[in-house]
Design an enzyme around this catalytic site. Structure first.
Site, PDB file in Angstrom:
ATOM      1  N   LYS A   1       0.844  -1.198   0.000  1.00  0.00           N
ATOM      2  CA  LYS A   1       0.000   0.000   0.000  1.00  0.00           C
ATOM      3  C   LYS A   1       0.878   1.246   0.000  1.00  0.00           C
ATOM      4  O   LYS A   1       1.963   1.245   0.606  1.00  0.00           O
ATOM      5  CB  LYS A   1      -0.885  -0.049   1.254  1.00  0.00           C
ATOM      6  CG  LYS A   1      -1.921   1.047   1.382  1.00  0.00           C
ATOM      7  CD  LYS A   1      -2.789   0.809   2.620  1.00  0.00           C
ATOM      8  CE  LYS A   1      -3.838   1.857   2.851  1.00  0.00           C
ATOM      9  NZ  LYS A   1      -4.656   1.555   4.053  1.00  0.00           N
TER      10      LYS A   1
ATOM     11  N   SER B   1      -9.537   1.669   3.042  1.00  0.00           N
ATOM     12  CA  SER B   1      -8.681   2.490   2.220  1.00  0.00           C
ATOM     13  C   SER B   1      -7.665   1.687   1.394  1.00  0.00           C
ATOM     14  O   SER B   1      -7.130   2.217   0.421  1.00  0.00           O
ATOM     15  CB  SER B   1      -7.926   3.493   3.090  1.00  0.00           C
ATOM     16  OG  SER B   1      -7.103   2.844   4.020  1.00  0.00           O
TER      17      SER B   1
ATOM     18  N   SER C   1      -9.646  -0.969   6.996  1.00  0.00           N
ATOM     19  CA  SER C   1      -9.079  -0.749   5.665  1.00  0.00           C
ATOM     20  C   SER C   1      -8.426  -1.950   5.007  1.00  0.00           C
ATOM     21  O   SER C   1      -8.096  -1.887   3.820  1.00  0.00           O
ATOM     22  CB  SER C   1      -8.074   0.386   5.708  1.00  0.00           C
ATOM     23  OG  SER C   1      -8.768   1.594   5.651  1.00  0.00           O
TER      24      SER C   1
HETATM   25  N1  GLN Z   1     -12.858   3.690   6.698  1.00  0.00           N
HETATM   26  C1  GLN Z   1     -12.148   3.953   7.909  1.00  0.00           C
HETATM   27  C2  GLN Z   1     -11.700   5.395   7.951  1.00  0.00           C
HETATM   28  O1  GLN Z   1     -11.950   6.084   7.004  1.00  0.00           O
HETATM   29  C3  GLN Z   1     -10.996   3.017   8.065  1.00  0.00           C
HETATM   30  C4  GLN Z   1      -9.754   3.475   7.445  1.00  0.00           C
HETATM   31  C5  GLN Z   1      -8.585   2.605   7.761  1.00  0.00           C
HETATM   32  O2  GLN Z   1      -8.727   1.523   8.337  1.00  0.00           O
HETATM   33  N2  GLN Z   1      -7.416   3.108   7.439  1.00  0.00           N
HETATM   34  O3  GLN Z   1     -11.131   5.850   8.906  1.00  0.00           O
END
Ligand code: GLN
Length: 426
Positions: A27, A102, A126
């Protein structure tokens, strides 16, 4: 190709590592020395890593090949990868749909066979949510199992790096390589790392599994996902396992607690991007203050700015007690309640996501709707527990969806074994 040739030599000489020739994507928030890194943000445009993350060092030491970096929501904030400065990543199962986020690019790279495995980060879902949307396996390890050294910090008391793979064996071997003590990250536990890939025994033992009534009965849950979870529950019972409903009347507190604490932590973590130390600097600045203001205004996207402002607000002296410290206390309660359940049961089974992948633009205009995507995933991060999304659902709309398991702290070995059993037999 060079690395592959060198690895072939090592294989010939029987000196190759555990991941010889395994092609892995990372990532775009994990450092790889000499390669670009941006957190998919304009503010890190052109930035090159000066060192590699511990997880990357460990993969390379076992002869993995890092094939590239993958798209994500800007600074890992989002559930659809739509907030990336690079634009959208498409879901390979339906190009009109988001891949989740994400770590959307990582999940797609695995689902579309661009690599054998990928690393993601999971602060509130994410890894698991995009895994669910793309039909692959995503594991968020116990907080403190895997070093975060060299991962761009979002919310430091929640962030974990973990694998996205096609199957459990691959997740297990990657976990075995990346986990464990690290002198560069003092939050990592010194607990020994089990040989996860060797402990994948299909359990004959009878297990105790809880499901949260409130989760399965929540109105936002897609009815086919609910049906599939109930089907698995019945099958588990038929196989002799104990599966019981437990009360967890705190569902409504999970998302607000998560967003208060993570925005607070991120407003602090993201203060380092100031136009001076890293990446993007505005050409329109005229003095020191305008360097900060203009670089941050031009460099950050809307969602990141929203969170910095919210986080700064909840940490401000007048509101600190009302929001931040209250959310910390609620976090403790949620943690304790979850651990109480797991003192009695081996696993909690729940959906990963309320629905399948949604269309581009469907939720991006309304942050609250987007935040509610995280309802089933944030519990594990709030409690610091390991959780996995297994690709065990196929919706009549043609899209895959995941089934989630949460287990006790540092019980990744059991979690992986049970996951393998479920994926093989169900
Ligand atoms: N969707 C969650 C957020 O926007 C999780 C993001 C993540 O795990 N990095 O914070």
């Amino acid at each position: 190709m060079e690395k592959a040739k060198a690895t072939d030599e090592k294989i010939k000489n029987k000196t190759s590592g555990k991941l010889a020739g395994v092609v892995i994507a990372i990532k775009d928030n994990i450092c790889y020395k000499g390669h670009q890194l941006s957190g998919s943000s304009k503010i890190l445009e052109g930035f090159e890593s000066l060192f590699s993350a511990t997880v990357v060092e460990r993969l390379l030491a076992e002869d993995a090949i890092i094939i590239g970096r993958t798209n994500c929501d800007e600074f890992a904030m989002g559930s659809s990868t739509e907030s990336s400065a690079f634009g959208n990543t498409l879901n390979p199962h339906n190009l009109k749909c988001v891949p989740g986020g994400s770590s959307g690019g990582s999940a797609v790279a695995v689902a579309a066979d661009l690599c054998l495995a990928a690393l993601g980060t999971d602060t509130g879902g994410s890894i698991r949510q995009p895994a669910s949307f793309c039909g692959v396996v995503g594991l968020k390890p116990t907080y403190a199992r895997v070093s975060r050294y060299g991962a761009i910090a979002y919310a430091s008391s929640f962030d974990q790096i973990g694998p996205i793979t096609k199957n459990i064996d691959d997740a297990a071997i990657i976990m075995e390589v990346i986990s464990g003590k690290d002198e560069y990250d003092s939050t990592v536990s010194s607990k020994p790392v089990p040989a996860y890939s060797k402990e994948l025994n299909s359990k004959s033992q009878k297990l105790r599994i809880a499901y949260l009534k409130d989760c399965l009965e929540s109105t936002g849950l897609d009815s086919e996902i609910k049906t599939r979870i109930n089907e698995i529950i019945n099958k588990l019972r038929a196989e002799g396992h104990t599966v019981e409903a437990v009360d967890f009347p705190y569902l409504d507190y999970l998302v607000p607690t998560y967003y208060l604490l993570t925005t607070a932590e991120s407003s602090s973590n993201l203060s380092r991007y100031d136009g001076v130390h890293y990446g993007y600097r505005s050409d329109n600045s005229t003095d020191l203050e305008s360097v900060y203001k203009k670089s941050r205004t031009e460099g950050f996207g809307t969602e990141v700015k929203r969170r910095i402002m919210l986080g700064t607000f909840v940490l401000s002296s007048g509101y600190y007690d009302a929001y931040y410290s209250k959310a910390q206390r609620v976090r403790r309660i949620l943690q304790n309640k979850t651990n109480e359940i797991l003192a009695d049961y081996d696993f909690i089974i729940l959906p990963t996501t309320p629905g399948t992948a949604f269309e581009f633009g469907q939720k991006s205009a309304d942050p609250i709707t987007m935040y509610l995507e995280d309802i089933y995933t944030v519990q594990a991060n709030i409690a610091g527990l390991p959780a996995i999304s297994l690709p065990m659902g196929k919706h009549s709309n043609g899209l895959p969806f995941g089934v989630q398991l949460i287990s006790k702290s540092f019980s990744e070995a059991n979690l992986l074994s049970f996951s393998k059993y479920l994926m093989d037999k169900f």
